[in-house]
Motif scaffolding. Structure first.
Motif, PDB file in Angstrom:
ATOM      1  N   ALA A 284     -22.453 -26.469  -8.902  1.00 32.52           N
ATOM      2  CA  ALA A 284     -23.228 -25.462  -9.632  1.00 32.52           C
ATOM      3  C   ALA A 284     -24.112 -26.175 -10.647  1.00 32.52           C
ATOM      4  CB  ALA A 284     -22.293 -24.484 -10.322  1.00 32.52           C
ATOM      5  N   ASP A 285     -25.143 -25.498 -11.114  1.00 34.48           N
ATOM      6  CA  ASP A 285     -26.100 -26.168 -11.991  1.00 34.48           C
ATOM      7  C   ASP A 285     -25.586 -26.325 -13.419  1.00 34.48           C
ATOM      8  OD1 ASP A 285     -26.154 -23.462 -12.339  1.00 34.48           O
ATOM      9  OD2 ASP A 285     -28.314 -23.321 -12.670  1.00 34.48           O
ATOM     10  N   ARG A 286     -24.546 -25.565 -13.799  1.00 39.61           N
ATOM     11  CA  ARG A 286     -23.928 -25.778 -15.118  1.00 39.61           C
ATOM     12  C   ARG A 286     -22.517 -25.205 -15.114  1.00 39.61           C
ATOM     13  NH1 ARG A 286     -27.992 -21.770 -16.144  1.00 39.61           N
ATOM     14  NH2 ARG A 286     -27.166 -19.843 -17.058  1.00 39.61           N
ATOM     15  N   GLN A 287     -21.779 -25.386 -16.216  1.00 32.15           N
ATOM     16  CA  GLN A 287     -20.370 -25.024 -16.276  1.00 32.15           C
ATOM     17  C   GLN A 287     -20.133 -23.593 -16.764  1.00 32.15           C
ATOM     18  OE1 GLN A 287     -17.788 -26.956 -15.214  1.00 32.15           O
ATOM     19  NE2 GLN A 287     -19.365 -28.373 -14.488  1.00 32.15           N
ATOM     20  N   GLU A 288     -20.995 -23.103 -17.653  1.00 36.45           N
ATOM     21  CA  GLU A 288     -20.780 -21.776 -18.224  1.00 36.45           C
ATOM     22  C   GLU A 288     -22.003 -20.907 -17.993  1.00 36.45           C
ATOM     23  OE1 GLU A 288     -19.740 -22.097 -22.300  1.00 36.45           O
ATOM     24  OE2 GLU A 288     -17.892 -23.219 -21.940  1.00 36.45           O
ATOM     25  N   TYR A 289     -21.733 -19.596 -17.797  1.00 37.84           N
ATOM     26  CA  TYR A 289     -22.807 -18.643 -17.515  1.00 37.84           C
ATOM     27  C   TYR A 289     -22.604 -17.374 -18.333  1.00 37.84           C
ATOM     28  CZ  TYR A 289     -23.593 -21.583 -13.412  1.00 37.84           C
ATOM     29  OH  TYR A 289     -23.826 -22.646 -12.587  1.00 37.84           O
ATOM     30  N   GLY A 290     -23.705 -16.766 -18.681  1.00 37.34           N
ATOM     31  CA  GLY A 290     -23.644 -15.456 -19.299  1.00 37.34           C
ATOM     32  C   GLY A 290     -23.470 -14.379 -18.238  1.00 37.34           C
ATOM     33  N   MET A 291     -23.244 -13.134 -18.700  1.00 44.41           N
ATOM     34  CA  MET A 291     -22.969 -12.041 -17.773  1.00 44.41           C
ATOM     35  C   MET A 291     -24.127 -11.759 -16.823  1.00 44.41           C
ATOM     36  SD  MET A 291     -19.992 -10.797 -17.833  1.00 44.41           S
ATOM     37  CE  MET A 291     -18.500 -10.686 -18.822  1.00 44.41           C
ATOM     38  N   SER A 292     -25.331 -11.990 -17.233  1.00 48.18           N
ATOM     39  CA  SER A 292     -26.490 -11.678 -16.393  1.00 48.18           C
ATOM     40  C   SER A 292     -27.193 -12.920 -15.868  1.00 48.18           C
ATOM     41  CB  SER A 292     -27.494 -10.823 -17.190  1.00 48.18           C
ATOM     42  OG  SER A 292     -27.923 -11.509 -18.351  1.00 48.18           O
ATOM     43  N   ASP A 293     -26.559 -14.073 -16.003  1.00 51.43           N
ATOM     44  CA  ASP A 293     -27.180 -15.319 -15.554  1.00 51.43           C
ATOM     45  C   ASP A 293     -27.095 -15.464 -14.033  1.00 51.43           C
ATOM     46  OD1 ASP A 293     -27.749 -15.947 -18.119  1.00 51.43           O
ATOM     47  OD2 ASP A 293     -26.080 -17.350 -18.390  1.00 51.43           O
ATOM     48  N   THR A 294     -27.993 -16.245 -13.506  1.00 50.31           N
ATOM     49  CA  THR A 294     -27.990 -16.568 -12.088  1.00 50.31           C
ATOM     50  C   THR A 294     -27.305 -17.911 -11.871  1.00 50.31           C
ATOM     51  OG1 THR A 294     -30.029 -15.347 -11.667  1.00 50.31           O
ATOM     52  CG2 THR A 294     -29.431 -17.048 -10.069  1.00 50.31           C
ATOM     53  N   VAL A 295     -26.380 -17.932 -10.918  1.00 54.77           N
ATOM     54  CA  VAL A 295     -25.665 -19.159 -10.597  1.00 54.77           C
ATOM     55  C   VAL A 295     -26.407 -19.873  -9.472  1.00 54.77           C
ATOM     56  CG1 VAL A 295     -23.475 -20.162  -9.857  1.00 54.77           C
ATOM     57  CG2 VAL A 295     -23.486 -18.088 -11.268  1.00 54.77           C
ATOM     58  N   ASN A 296     -26.793 -21.099  -9.700  1.00 51.89           N
ATOM     59  CA  ASN A 296     -27.513 -21.890  -8.708  1.00 51.89           C
ATOM     60  C   ASN A 296     -26.564 -22.931  -8.126  1.00 51.89           C
ATOM     61  OD1 ASN A 296     -29.344 -23.217  -7.165  1.00 51.89           O
ATOM     62  ND2 ASN A 296     -30.488 -24.121  -8.848  1.00 51.89           N
ATOM     63  N   LEU A 345     -31.283 -30.681   1.350  1.00 47.72           N
ATOM     64  CA  LEU A 345     -30.719 -30.122   0.129  1.00 47.72           C
ATOM     65  C   LEU A 345     -31.037 -28.633   0.111  1.00 47.72           C
ATOM     66  CD1 LEU A 345     -29.371 -30.511  -2.634  1.00 47.72           C
ATOM     67  CD2 LEU A 345     -31.637 -30.932  -3.597  1.00 47.72           C
ATOM     68  N   ILE A 346     -29.992 -27.841   0.024  1.00 46.48           N
ATOM     69  CA  ILE A 346     -30.141 -26.394   0.086  1.00 46.48           C
ATOM     70  C   ILE A 346     -29.603 -25.780  -1.198  1.00 46.48           C
ATOM     71  CG2 ILE A 346     -29.594 -24.325   1.451  1.00 46.48           C
ATOM     72  CD1 ILE A 346     -28.989 -26.188   3.784  1.00 46.48           C
ATOM     73  N   SER A 347     -30.260 -24.772  -1.683  1.00 43.39           N
ATOM     74  CA  SER A 347     -29.814 -24.052  -2.876  1.00 43.39           C
ATOM     75  C   SER A 347     -29.505 -22.610  -2.517  1.00 43.39           C
ATOM     76  CB  SER A 347     -30.899 -24.083  -3.960  1.00 43.39           C
ATOM     77  OG  SER A 347     -31.157 -25.411  -4.349  1.00 43.39           O
ATOM     78  N   TYR A 348     -28.424 -22.090  -3.086  1.00 39.88           N
ATOM     79  CA  TYR A 348     -28.061 -20.696  -2.930  1.00 39.88           C
ATOM     80  C   TYR A 348     -27.990 -20.065  -4.318  1.00 39.88           C
ATOM     81  CZ  TYR A 348     -26.774 -20.842   1.988  1.00 39.88           C
ATOM     82  OH  TYR A 348     -26.789 -20.939   3.355  1.00 39.88           O
ATOM     83  N   PHE A 349     -28.279 -18.795  -4.387  1.00 43.95           N
ATOM     84  CA  PHE A 349     -28.241 -18.094  -5.655  1.00 43.95           C
ATOM     85  C   PHE A 349     -27.279 -16.921  -5.547  1.00 43.95           C
ATOM     86  CE2 PHE A 349     -32.363 -20.067  -5.238  1.00 43.95           C
ATOM     87  CZ  PHE A 349     -32.502 -20.715  -6.455  1.00 43.95           C
ATOM     88  N   TYR A 350     -26.459 -16.769  -6.546  1.00 43.20           N
ATOM     89  CA  TYR A 350     -25.545 -15.624  -6.584  1.00 43.20           C
ATOM     90  C   TYR A 350     -25.620 -14.992  -7.974  1.00 43.20           C
ATOM     91  CZ  TYR A 350     -21.370 -12.795  -6.666  1.00 43.20           C
ATOM     92  OH  TYR A 350     -20.506 -11.743  -6.779  1.00 43.20           O
ATOM     93  N   GLN A 351     -25.962 -13.745  -8.000  1.00 39.53           N
ATOM     94  CA  GLN A 351     -26.102 -13.030  -9.268  1.00 39.53           C
ATOM     95  C   GLN A 351     -24.742 -12.502  -9.708  1.00 39.53           C
ATOM     96  OE1 GLN A 351     -29.094 -12.737 -10.841  1.00 39.53           O
ATOM     97  NE2 GLN A 351     -28.065 -11.856 -12.586  1.00 39.53           N
ATOM     98  N   GLN A 352     -24.294 -12.895 -10.907  1.00 39.75           N
ATOM     99  CA  GLN A 352     -23.014 -12.411 -11.401  1.00 39.75           C
ATOM    100  C   GLN A 352     -23.087 -10.920 -11.691  1.00 39.75           C
ATOM    101  OE1 GLN A 352     -21.934 -14.748 -14.833  1.00 39.75           O
ATOM    102  NE2 GLN A 352     -20.700 -16.117 -13.577  1.00 39.75           N
ATOM    103  N   THR A 353     -21.966 -10.280 -11.537  1.00 35.72           N
ATOM    104  CA  THR A 353     -21.881  -8.848 -11.786  1.00 35.72           C
ATOM    105  C   THR A 353     -21.134  -8.598 -13.094  1.00 35.72           C
ATOM    106  OG1 THR A 353     -21.764  -8.483  -9.409  1.00 35.72           O
ATOM    107  CG2 THR A 353     -21.139  -6.645 -10.810  1.00 35.72           C
ATOM    108  N   HIS A 354     -21.601  -7.641 -13.838  1.00 36.79           N
ATOM    109  CA  HIS A 354     -20.957  -7.312 -15.100  1.00 36.79           C
ATOM    110  C   HIS A 354     -19.740  -6.439 -14.776  1.00 36.79           C
ATOM    111  CE1 HIS A 354     -20.200  -6.480 -19.185  1.00 36.79           C
ATOM    112  NE2 HIS A 354     -21.407  -6.770 -19.633  1.00 36.79           N
ATOM    113  N   TYR A 355     -18.575  -7.069 -14.689  1.00 38.37           N
ATOM    114  CA  TYR A 355     -17.388  -6.364 -14.220  1.00 38.37           C
ATOM    115  C   TYR A 355     -16.942  -5.254 -15.172  1.00 38.37           C
ATOM    116  CZ  TYR A 355     -16.977 -10.087 -10.801  1.00 38.37           C
ATOM    117  OH  TYR A 355     -17.217 -10.955  -9.773  1.00 38.37           O
ATOM    118  N   ILE A 356     -17.112  -5.448 -16.476  1.00 40.41           N
ATOM    119  CA  ILE A 356     -16.676  -4.433 -17.445  1.00 40.41           C
ATOM    120  C   ILE A 356     -17.458  -3.140 -17.235  1.00 40.41           C
ATOM    121  CG2 ILE A 356     -16.506  -3.834 -19.880  1.00 40.41           C
ATOM    122  CD1 ILE A 356     -14.507  -5.906 -19.060  1.00 40.41           C
ATOM    123  N   PHE A 357     -18.787  -3.268 -17.176  1.00 36.47           N
ATOM    124  CA  PHE A 357     -19.613  -2.084 -16.991  1.00 36.47           C
ATOM    125  C   PHE A 357     -19.315  -1.409 -15.655  1.00 36.47           C
ATOM    126  CE2 PHE A 357     -23.171  -3.707 -19.996  1.00 36.47           C
ATOM    127  CZ  PHE A 357     -22.375  -3.344 -21.071  1.00 36.47           C
TER     128      PHE A 357
END
Length: 400
Positions: A284-296, A345-357
Motif C-alpha cells: 500500500a502507498d502508506r500505513q494509515e488512512y483517513g475514513m474517506s482516503d483512497t488506498v493505492n 507494475l499495476i495499481s489498484y484503488f479501493y475506496q474505504q467505507t465509513h463503517y460507522i455511518f
C-alpha cells in the motif's frame, strides 16, 4: 420503386448458417445498390454478434484441472468425445435463446471421434472428453449438484478401462452445467476438467480453440465449487417447497466458506492458465488512512512462462475492527490484463467505507422497515374488525 414500380425489390435475409441472401428483380442499378447495401450491413452486424459471442465464451470457460499439461492438446493426440452429443448453449425459461447458430461439436472438432471406446482403449495418445450437460430453467430448481447418471456411467467405464489397460489415453471432463457441480468422487481419476457453463452459440468453437491452445485459458470461476452441497452457506435455508429463507445474510458464496473456515473444491476466482505467473511487491502507498482516503495498492506481475497469457488479479480487503456483521475478506477489485513475457507494475484503488455511518444508516433503515410492517398489520387487522362489526352496527346507525 423509383420510376419502376413494376420492378419490386425482393430481399431475403436468412439468419441461419447459409448466411444472407439478397435477390432483386432485374435491373435498375439503384435497386441493386440498395440490396447490396442492406446485405453488407447485415453481414457486418452478424459478424459483430459472432465476435461478441466468441469473446464471451472464451473468457467464460474455466480450466480447473490440467494434469501433466494435458492441455493445450498436441497435434499428435486424438480427441474422442463421450456423453452429450452437443453443448447446451443456454438455460431454459427466461434464459432460453432459441437459435440455429449454435455451432455443433462435430463442426468445432472436425478431426475428433465420437463414442469410439476402442480408439480410446488402444491409443495412449487419445484424450477422452466427456461432456456432462445438465439442463436448468426457472421453476425447476435442482435437488442436488451431482453429476447426472449418464455421465457417471460413462466416466466409470472409461476410468475402468484406463486402470486396466496400459494403452488407454487421458480423460477430461467438461461441465456444461448451470452452476457448481460435485466432482470429488472422480476428480483424482481424471486428467483434465473444464467448466463451460452455458457458453452460448460459439461455445463449441471457443472450447476447441482453448483445448488446442489457439486461445489462452483465462476464465476464472464466478462462484465457489463446494466439495458437497451441505457445505453451501444456504444449505439449511433452502428447504423443500416454494419458500426460501435468506438466512445466511451477507455470508453467501466465498464469504460463508471464509467465515466457517471451510475448504471448497475450487474457490471463487479460481482458474488455471497455460503459462506461469509471479506476483510480487504487493504494498500500500502508506500505513494509515483517513475514513474517506483512497488506498493505492501496487504490485509487480510477471509472466514467467513461455506463452503469452491473460491473468485475473483479485484484490481482497478485510476490516479488523468493524461494528456490524462482515465477512473476514471481501473482493474489492478485480481486473484482467493481457501480459506478454515481461514485468508490469499495476495499481489498484479501493475506496474505504465509513463503517460507522453505514451502521447507523442500516439500523435506521431496519427500524423503518419494522414500522412499515407494524402499520401494515394494524391496517390489515382493522379491516377485518370493521368487516366483522359492520353487520352489527348498520341496524343501529343506518345512515352510516
Amino acid at each position: 420503386l423509383f420510376d419502376h414500380p413494376e420492378r419490386p425489390l425482393y430481399v431475403e435475409l436468412g439468419c441461419g448458417k447459409g448466411g444472407f441472401i439478397s435477390q432483386a428483380a432485374p435491373a435498375h442499378p439503384d435497386i441493386n445498390f440498395i440490396a447490396m447495401d442492406i446485405k453488407n450491413e447485415m453481414l457486418v452486424l452478424a459478424k459483430r454478434k459472432l465476435e461478441a459471442a466468441y469473446e464471451a465464451a472464451t473468457e467464460g470457460i474455466v480450466l480447473l484441472k490440467n494434469d501433466r499439461d494435458l492441455f493445450p492438446i498436441k497435434n499428435d493426440r486424438t480427441v474422442v468425445f463421450f456423453g452429450s452429443e452437443d453443448l447446451l448453449c443456454s438455460g431454459g425459461g427466461s434464459a432460453q435463446v432459441i437459435t440455429d447458430r449454435c455451432v455443433p461439436l462435430k463442426e468445432a472438432f472436425p478431426a475428433a471421434f465420437f463414442g469410439d471406446v476402442e480408439k480410446f482403449a488402444e491409443d495412449p495418445l487419445s484424450v477422452a472428453v466427456v461432456i456432462c450437460s445438465i439442463a436448468s430453467a426457472e421453476g425447476t430448481d435442482r435437488t442436488d449438484i451431482k453429476l447426472d447418471a449418464k455421465t457417471v456411467e460413462v466416466l466409470n467405464k472409461l476410468i475402468k478401462i484406463k486402470e486396466t489397460s496400459v494403452q488407454a489415453g487421458a480423460i477430461a471432463l467438461v461441465l456444461n452445467t448451470p452452476g457448481p457441480t460435485e466432482v470429488s468422487a472422480v476428480l483424482d481419476k481424471i486428467d483434465g476438467l473444464f467448466y463451460v457453463g452455458y457458453p452460448g452459440m460459439m461455445g463449441a468453437v471457443a472450447l476447441s480453440d482453448i483445448m488446442y491452445g489457439r486461445h489462452e485459458a483465462s476464465g476464472r470461476l464466478p462462484f465457489t465449487f463446494p466439495k458437497r452441497l451441505e457445505d453451501e452457506p444456504s444449505f439449511l435455508n433452502y428447504p423443500d417447497g416454494f419458500k426460501c429463507i435468506y438466512g445466511e445474510g451477507i455470508y453467501v458464496g466465498y464469504r460463508g466458506f471464509e467465515k466457517r473456515n471451510l475448504v471448497p473444491e475450487f474457490p471463487f476466482g479460481y482458474g488455471l492458465s497455460y503459462t506461469d505467473w509471479k506476483l510480487s511487491g504487493v504494498a500500500a502507498d502508506r500505513q494509515e488512512y483517513g475514513m474517506s482516503d483512497t488506498v493505492n495498492v501496487t504490485f509487480y506481475l510477471e509472466n514467467t512462462g513461455l506463452r503469452p497469457g491473460t491473468q485475473v488479479v483479485q484484490l481482497y480487503v478485510g476490516d479488523l475492527i468493524w461494528c456490524e456483521l462482515r465477512s473476514g475478506l471481501q473482493l474489492a477489485h478485480t481486473k484482467t490484463n493481457l501480459i506478454s513475457i515481461s514485468n508490469l507494475l499495476i495499481s489498484y484503488f479501493y475506496q474505504q467505507t465509513h463503517y460507522i455511518f453505514r451502521y447507523i444508516y442500516n439500523q435506521v433503515l431496519h427500524m423503518l422497515n419494522l414500522l412499515q410492517e407494524c402499520l401494515f398489520l394494524l391496517i390489515y387487522q382493522s379491516t377485518w374488525i370493521l368487516c366483522f362489526l359492520t353487520p352489527l352496527i348498520h341496524p343501529l346507525f343506518p345512515f352510516l
